[in-house]
Design a protein around this motif. Structure first.
Motif, mmCIF file in Angstrom:
data_model
loop_
_atom_site.group_PDB
_atom_site.id
_atom_site.type_symbol
_atom_site.label_atom_id
_atom_site.label_comp_id
_atom_site.label_asym_id
_atom_site.label_seq_id
_atom_site.Cartn_x
_atom_site.Cartn_y
_atom_site.Cartn_z
ATOM 1 N N SER A 59 -49.809 12.371 26.550
ATOM 2 C CA SER A 59 -51.250 12.654 26.601
ATOM 3 C C SER A 59 -51.665 13.115 27.987
ATOM 4 C CB SER A 59 -52.050 11.405 26.208
ATOM 5 O OG SER A 59 -51.799 11.029 24.877
ATOM 6 N N SER A 97 -50.454 16.645 28.668
ATOM 7 C CA SER A 97 -51.272 17.634 27.969
ATOM 8 C C SER A 97 -52.620 17.827 28.656
ATOM 9 C CB SER A 97 -51.475 17.206 26.516
ATOM 10 O OG SER A 97 -52.330 18.087 25.833
ATOM 11 N N GLU A 98 -53.253 16.720 29.044
ATOM 12 C CA GLU A 98 -54.578 16.783 29.648
ATOM 13 C C GLU A 98 -54.562 17.436 31.035
ATOM 14 O OE1 GLU A 98 -56.033 12.562 27.603
ATOM 15 O OE2 GLU A 98 -55.776 12.742 29.784
ATOM 16 N N ARG A 99 -53.588 17.094 31.838
ATOM 17 C CA ARG A 99 -53.608 17.503 33.237
ATOM 18 C C ARG A 99 -52.814 18.771 33.520
ATOM 19 N NH1 ARG A 99 -57.655 14.795 35.491
ATOM 20 N NH2 ARG A 99 -56.739 15.385 37.505
ATOM 21 N N LYS A 100 -51.772 19.030 32.732
ATOM 22 C CA LYS A 100 -50.907 20.175 33.002
ATOM 23 C C LYS A 100 -50.787 21.139 31.832
ATOM 24 C CE LYS A 100 -49.411 18.931 37.157
ATOM 25 N NZ LYS A 100 -49.601 19.757 38.380
ATOM 26 N N ASP A 101 -51.448 20.823 30.719
ATOM 27 C CA ASP A 101 -51.362 21.649 29.512
ATOM 28 C C ASP A 101 -49.912 21.806 29.035
ATOM 29 O OD1 ASP A 101 -52.539 23.075 27.431
ATOM 30 O OD2 ASP A 101 -52.220 25.002 28.414
ATOM 31 N N ARG A 124 -47.318 20.833 26.326
ATOM 32 C CA ARG A 124 -47.375 20.370 24.941
ATOM 33 C C ARG A 124 -46.020 19.776 24.550
ATOM 34 N NH1 ARG A 124 -49.408 25.481 24.818
ATOM 35 N NH2 ARG A 124 -47.662 26.267 23.574
ATOM 36 N N ASN A 155 -44.257 29.238 27.099
ATOM 37 C CA ASN A 155 -44.018 27.958 27.765
ATOM 38 C C ASN A 155 -43.070 27.042 26.979
ATOM 39 O OD1 ASN A 155 -45.801 28.531 29.973
ATOM 40 N ND2 ASN A 155 -47.528 28.043 28.638
ATOM 41 N N ASP A 175 -42.111 23.119 27.992
ATOM 42 C CA ASP A 175 -42.477 22.013 27.107
ATOM 43 C C ASP A 175 -41.264 21.196 26.678
ATOM 44 O OD1 ASP A 175 -45.047 22.917 27.349
ATOM 45 O OD2 ASP A 175 -45.125 23.891 25.387
#
Length: 294
Positions: A71, A74-78, A80, A127, A131
């Motif tokens: 989470s 995902s929130e801070r660095k995008d 996935r 990406n 990921d």
């Protein structure tokens, strides 16, 4: 003696010098202690009543830790990272380690990494490499390292005692570092990573963990000897400190203070696992060297 006149800036002002501010722990200690006692009770009950229940406790901690980590990524660095294959594979790693030993854990780790690669193929290729690299890192960092706790537990003669010693030494190391560092800490250990850590605190961690290690190896571990506990405590203090610094590095890169808010006074599950995860394989290996796999 001069007197302050009405309207004077000195009127009503205290003549006592300002008292120095007390050091603050930076956390809600009352909440932290309450949560710590509750977690300790759950761990002890599951550990000594029925070992498979404790395997379930490990698996739950792994899944929650993975959820927090993915989470934040995902929130801070995008980034996935697919959580489903990580959660399923992480649980499988823990169970396989307990049932089939180190070989089973390695096979589960390899299959989890493969599942992450395949699962991510269902989304756009942009990406992809970033990921899946983060996904494999998450699989290794959380469930695979946690599997070594299940390996300790699997020892037939004294599995619960091995896990209890591992947990006690890690907690004692952290407590020693905090107590000595808070009272005597002056020289920073790694100011760019964790400004609160001091060299004096590290010394406290070493002394506390070595003393606790000598007692635990002598009285809790079958065929254990006190001098082995000194070495075990030394290794725990070093690995726990490095683990704490490692997660601090991750959080600084992400620009956050805590990985989560699930545990009042502590942060998230990952904020409690930071010292435990890298310490688990070190302790397991030293058990094997000193007293065998059990």
């Amino acid at each position: 003696m001069p007197t302050a006149f009405p309207g004077s800036p000195d009127r009503g002002r205290s003549r006592d010098p300002e008292k120095p501010k007390k050091k603050s722990a930076g956390r809600n200690l009352r909440a932290a202690i309450g949560v710590g006692v509750g977690l300790g009770a759950i761990i002890l009950a599951s550990l000594f009543v029925y070992k498979p229940v404790f395997v379930g406790v490990i698996a739950i901690a792994v899944v929650v830790g993975l959820w927090e980590l993915t989470s934040r990524l995902s929130e801070r660095k995008d980034i996935r990272v697919p959580l489903v294959p990580l959660a399923v594979g992480g649980t499988a790693m823990v169970v396989a380690g307990y049932v089939r030993g180190a070989e089973g854990a390695w096979v589960a780790m390899a299959l989890t990494a493969l599942a992450v690669l395949v699962w991510r193929m269902t989304e756009a290729p942009e990406n992809y490499l970033r990921d899946v690299t983060a996904g494999v890192f998450a699989a290794f960092y959380v469930p695979f390292l946690a599997t070594f706790v299940a390996l300790m537990l699997a020892a037939e003669d004294d599995g619960p005692q091995r896990v209890l010693t591992f947990l006690l030494l890690t907690v004692v190391s952290d407590t020693g570092a905090y107590a000595v560092g808070w009272r005597f800490g002056k020289r920073k250990l790694a100011p760019r990573i964790s400004p609160g850590k001091t060299r004096e605190g590290l010394l406290g961690a070493l002394l506390f963990a070595m003393a606790a290690g000598a007692l635990c190896m002598q009285f809790l571990i079958k065929n254990g000897v006190w001098w082995q506990g000194l070495l075990l405590g030394l290794a725990v203090a070093a690995s726990a400190t490095l683990g704490d610094l490692g997660e601090s590095m991750i959080k600084r890169d992400l620009g956050i203070k805590d990985m989560g808010t699930l545990l009042p006074g502590h942060g998230g599950i990952m904020d409690r696992l930071d010292s435990l995860l890298p310490t688990a394989p070190v302790v397991w290996l030293l058990y094997v060297v000193f007293v065998g796999s059990g």
